[in-house]
Motif scaffolding. Sequence first.
Motif, PDB file in Angstrom:
ATOM      1  N   THR A  99       0.807  -1.223   0.000  1.00 19.70           N
ATOM      2  CA  THR A  99       0.000   0.000   0.000  1.00 19.70           C
ATOM      3  C   THR A  99       0.838   1.271   0.000  1.00 19.70           C
ATOM      4  N   ASP A 100       2.138   1.133   0.181  1.00 22.68           N
ATOM      5  CA  ASP A 100       2.992   2.311   0.317  1.00 22.68           C
ATOM      6  C   ASP A 100       2.471   3.223   1.419  1.00 22.68           C
ATOM      7  N   THR A 101       2.019   2.603   2.461  1.00 22.71           N
ATOM      8  CA  THR A 101       1.485   3.344   3.607  1.00 22.71           C
ATOM      9  C   THR A 101       1.958   2.663   4.886  1.00 22.71           C
ATOM     10  N   ILE A 102       2.365   3.469   5.854  1.00 24.56           N
ATOM     11  CA  ILE A 102       2.694   2.906   7.161  1.00 24.56           C
ATOM     12  C   ILE A 102       1.791   3.565   8.203  1.00 24.56           C
ATOM     13  N   ALA A 103       1.724   2.944   9.356  1.00 23.19           N
ATOM     14  CA  ALA A 103       0.890   3.508  10.413  1.00 23.19           C
ATOM     15  C   ALA A 103       1.765   3.903  11.593  1.00 23.19           C
ATOM     16  N   LEU A 104       1.364   4.976  12.244  1.00 22.14           N
ATOM     17  CA  LEU A 104       2.061   5.435  13.447  1.00 22.14           C
ATOM     18  C   LEU A 104       1.039   5.493  14.569  1.00 22.14           C
ATOM     19  N   ILE A 105       1.224   4.637  15.554  1.00 23.00           N
ATOM     20  CA  ILE A 105       0.270   4.595  16.658  1.00 23.00           C
ATOM     21  C   ILE A 105       0.958   5.112  17.905  1.00 23.00           C
ATOM     22  N   VAL A 106       0.490   6.244  18.402  1.00 25.35           N
ATOM     23  CA  VAL A 106       1.099   6.863  19.583  1.00 25.35           C
ATOM     24  C   VAL A 106       0.061   6.983  20.692  1.00 25.35           C
ATOM     25  N   SER A 107       0.509   7.349  21.865  1.00 22.76           N
ATOM     26  CA  SER A 107      -0.465   7.489  22.933  1.00 22.76           C
ATOM     27  C   SER A 107      -1.248   8.785  22.758  1.00 22.76           C
ATOM     28  N   ASP A 108      -0.553   9.852  22.361  1.00 22.27           N
ATOM     29  CA  ASP A 108      -1.253  11.126  22.209  1.00 22.27           C
ATOM     30  C   ASP A 108      -0.421  12.066  21.354  1.00 22.27           C
ATOM     31  N   ILE A 109      -0.926  12.358  20.184  1.00 19.60           N
ATOM     32  CA  ILE A 109      -0.170  13.186  19.240  1.00 19.60           C
ATOM     33  C   ILE A 109       0.073  14.588  19.798  1.00 19.60           C
ATOM     34  N   THR A 110      -0.725  15.037  20.753  1.00 18.03           N
ATOM     35  CA  THR A 110      -0.505  16.392  21.285  1.00 18.03           C
ATOM     36  C   THR A 110       0.630  16.436  22.299  1.00 18.03           C
ATOM     37  N   ASN A 111       1.151  15.305  22.674  1.00 16.16           N
ATOM     38  CA  ASN A 111       2.371  15.303  23.474  1.00 16.16           C
ATOM     39  C   ASN A 111       3.519  15.723  22.553  1.00 16.16           C
ATOM     40  N   PRO A 112       4.148  16.862  22.859  1.00 18.36           N
ATOM     41  CA  PRO A 112       5.143  17.418  21.938  1.00 18.36           C
ATOM     42  C   PRO A 112       6.230  16.415  21.548  1.00 18.36           C
ATOM     43  N   THR A 118      -3.804   6.286  21.166  1.00 12.29           N
ATOM     44  CA  THR A 118      -4.346   5.232  22.030  1.00 12.29           C
ATOM     45  C   THR A 118      -4.715   5.741  23.413  1.00 12.29           C
ATOM     46  N   ASP A 119      -4.209   6.903  23.779  1.00 10.80           N
ATOM     47  CA  ASP A 119      -4.406   7.397  25.142  1.00 10.80           C
ATOM     48  C   ASP A 119      -3.987   6.348  26.169  1.00 10.80           C
ATOM     49  N   GLU A 120      -2.918   5.650  25.838  1.00  9.37           N
ATOM     50  CA  GLU A 120      -2.348   4.658  26.760  1.00  9.37           C
ATOM     51  C   GLU A 120      -3.304   3.502  27.039  1.00  9.37           C
ATOM     52  N   SER A 121      -4.312   3.328  26.208  1.00 12.30           N
ATOM     53  CA  SER A 121      -5.245   2.230  26.443  1.00 12.30           C
ATOM     54  C   SER A 121      -4.890   1.028  25.573  1.00 12.30           C
ATOM     55  N   GLU A 122      -4.773  -0.117  26.195  1.00 11.03           N
ATOM     56  CA  GLU A 122      -4.380  -1.298  25.438  1.00 11.03           C
ATOM     57  C   GLU A 122      -5.480  -1.708  24.456  1.00 11.03           C
ATOM     58  N   SER A 123      -6.729  -1.573  24.863  1.00 13.77           N
ATOM     59  CA  SER A 123      -7.796  -2.007  23.967  1.00 13.77           C
ATOM     60  C   SER A 123      -7.816  -1.107  22.730  1.00 13.77           C
ATOM     61  N   SER A 124      -7.550   0.171  22.941  1.00  9.49           N
ATOM     62  CA  SER A 124      -7.499   1.086  21.816  1.00  9.49           C
ATOM     63  C   SER A 124      -6.323   0.738  20.904  1.00  9.49           C
ATOM     64  N   GLU A 125      -5.230   0.384  21.517  1.00  8.77           N
ATOM     65  CA  GLU A 125      -4.047  -0.005  20.759  1.00  8.77           C
ATOM     66  C   GLU A 125      -4.335  -1.225  19.886  1.00  8.77           C
ATOM     67  N   ILE A 126      -5.022  -2.180  20.467  1.00  8.36           N
ATOM     68  CA  ILE A 126      -5.365  -3.394  19.727  1.00  8.36           C
ATOM     69  C   ILE A 126      -6.332  -3.072  18.594  1.00  8.36           C
ATOM     70  N   ARG A 127      -7.271  -2.213  18.899  1.00  6.92           N
ATOM     71  CA  ARG A 127      -8.242  -1.827  17.876  1.00  6.92           C
ATOM     72  C   ARG A 127      -7.545  -1.196  16.669  1.00  6.92           C
ATOM     73  N   TYR A 128      -6.612  -0.290  16.911  1.00  2.15           N
ATOM     74  CA  TYR A 128      -5.888   0.321  15.795  1.00  2.15           C
ATOM     75  C   TYR A 128      -5.083  -0.707  15.035  1.00  2.15           C
ATOM     76  N   MET A 129      -4.471  -1.610  15.780  1.00  2.00           N
ATOM     77  CA  MET A 129      -3.670  -2.631  15.114  1.00  2.00           C
ATOM     78  C   MET A 129      -4.555  -3.457  14.183  1.00  2.00           C
ATOM     79  N   GLU A 130      -5.737  -3.818  14.658  1.00  2.00           N
ATOM     80  CA  GLU A 130      -6.671  -4.579  13.815  1.00  2.00           C
ATOM     81  C   GLU A 130      -7.047  -3.775  12.570  1.00  2.00           C
TER      82      GLU A 130
END
Lengths: 341, 341
Positions: free
Chosen positions: B71-84, B109-121
């Motif tokens: 897809t020529d696309t990568i994903a970046l999953i962070v806890s909170d993009i507003t953290n500088p 993800t806001d440090e939430s594991e379930s959210s992290e898993i959801r994004y990964m899926e």
Amino acid sequence: MDANGEERLVSRRVTIKEVAKRAGVGTMTVSRVVRNHGYVSDSVRIRVAEAVRELGYRPNGSARSLRLRRTDTIALIVSDITNPFFTTIARAVEDVASESDNLVLFGNTDESESSEIRYMEMVLQKGVDGVLLVPATDGRVALELAQASGLPVVAIDRRVSPAFDCVRCDSEGGAALLADRLLELGHRRFAILGGPDEVSTSHDRIQGFRLRAEAKGGQVTVYHGKLTVVDGERLTRVAMEANPRPTAIFAVNNFLSFGALNAVGALGLNVPDEVSVAGFDDLPESMVNFPFLTVVSQPAYELGALAARHLFERIQNPALPPQDLALPTTLRERSSTGPRR
Amino acid sequence: MDANGEERLVSRRVTIKEVAKRAGVGTMTVSRVVRNHGYVSDSVRIRVAEAVRELGYRPNGSARSLRLRRTDTIALIVSDITNPFFTTIARAVEDVASESDNLVLFGNTDESESSEIRYMEMVLQKGVDGVLLVPATDGRVALELAQASGLPVVAIDRRVSPAFDCVRCDSEGGAALLADRLLELGHRRFAILGGPDEVSTSHDRIQGFRLRAEAKGGQVTVYHGKLTVVDGERLTRVAMEANPRPTAIFAVNNFLSFGALNAVGALGLNVPDEVSVAGFDDLPESMVNFPFLTVVSQPAYELGALAARHLFERIQNPALPPQDLALPTTLRERSSTGPRR
DNA sequence: TTGAAAGCGCTAACAT
DNA sequence: ATGTTAGCGCTTTCAA
């Protein structure tokens, strides 16, 4: 789990066909179960669900997008994600997109039109469902590119041709408010640190401030540069060489105001006793207490959320007439401004 | 342009077939010209290029991805993009991805594991080529999910199982450096504001600081909370109720240190005369001059760029053995710390 | 309630 | 140097 020890070594991706075979049904039935849409008898539904689980089936997004002409993905193109104003917008956009299981692509243009066009081409090809764009200058080419392809697009922050949707803040009004207050504090000689005049926010803030200030006897000098910290420093040095000196500086965006604070500090000037400094754009909420900078604050989060919601509405209903939504700003007086001495 | 006034009203997307027909060639020839790959005579190449331009042809990304499994696309999953800190990483990642015409998806993800898993899926289904993950806690489930699907993944910032790639900073060493300096300044009673102990960065920083400080006769109390401004404030209030009071506070991440500064300010304590405050994570470069906060600074941009480059390498060569890369940190002494009074 | 067929738009492999 | 065939994995008809 993984009872069938075969063929999982290289973890080839499982297809709907394999699930169908395993469950002893046709692919359509699997599709119906997976999407939970259409008639499937309970007994079959259970068998299929089991096969899905056992095989670890996950529908192929590309195939689905090809078929459906939909990617459940939107793009956010900003000038620079490290600008706290845009960071907050990005957070809001992602929050809203996430509510409807959409994903968000982002790109940084650094205020370059060619870069903006490049991103637009890329996401057009990728087939995103819609684009949120902070236009470098007026964004005309990129917006028309989207329009010509029938790609829904909403401009953020900066005014664009009325043919497009736009969600932004009332720059002119906000700047006027600030002018009022500084006049009230006794200031009469102002320096404005502005960006390129084609950037509507810069133009409007200069305009709003200048008209109000001059109408009430103020004297305004505008210095133009790029919307960067470096230019904020440079312009401030230039501005402070004027004789007589301005007693208040208005920087039209946050990078410029950071630069201004740096420069007046380096010049050894006391803020606000020797010079008042005010900016546009607040800091992220987490940092709002630090540089005690007086600003015209924009509701960045609400702006981003509203823009995203508006984009999704437009995706659903492309026939909607374009709107120009301008949110109000707030003057937050902190300790970088004070009475003229 | 648009000489053929027909059928462009609804701007249906142009396909390779239509271009082929228009140019009087087969689709493969068009494909070859568009990708600039394979033999095509100059005369034909020109005819095809013209047809592409006239029709405004743009290859369909979904079809291409389906065919190419890419897809020529990568994903970046962070806890909170507003953290500088993460904002800067995001900028770096996008810069690197952009060099090779890749797009970047991001999620919070806001440090939430379930959210992290959801994004990964979600990104697994979307078919991204790789993932950059700042793991909430240890990220085990999400990382294994990726691994099981053969999706390249690189952890950022936080240590994970050695089975995975990881790019991070030397938290322990950085914290020890800070401890050294505060001891040198005469401090002996320390409060550490820490996050959840499962977050490796928090754990390592606490560990690094405590071991060094205690080895040299310091006395350390650790207060645990979430990595937020609010908890930074709360923990600081608690810490400052101790008797005798700590003379120096070490906050293990930037949100906690912002909270600490807020709280000591609200308590009317002078920094650094009554209490020294130091943090981990610097501010974005544009703001680095403001909260004159002493910090252990991490090279956030380099970290993000390195992680992205590492991910692309791994995508190219999935057989590479996993690496754990730890970048060095720098102590930046500013005015929130001083000698013990 | 279920399945078969067709096709979304593209490119690798194989002719020619 | 160019074209034909087949098929990536899915879902929308349409038929049973």
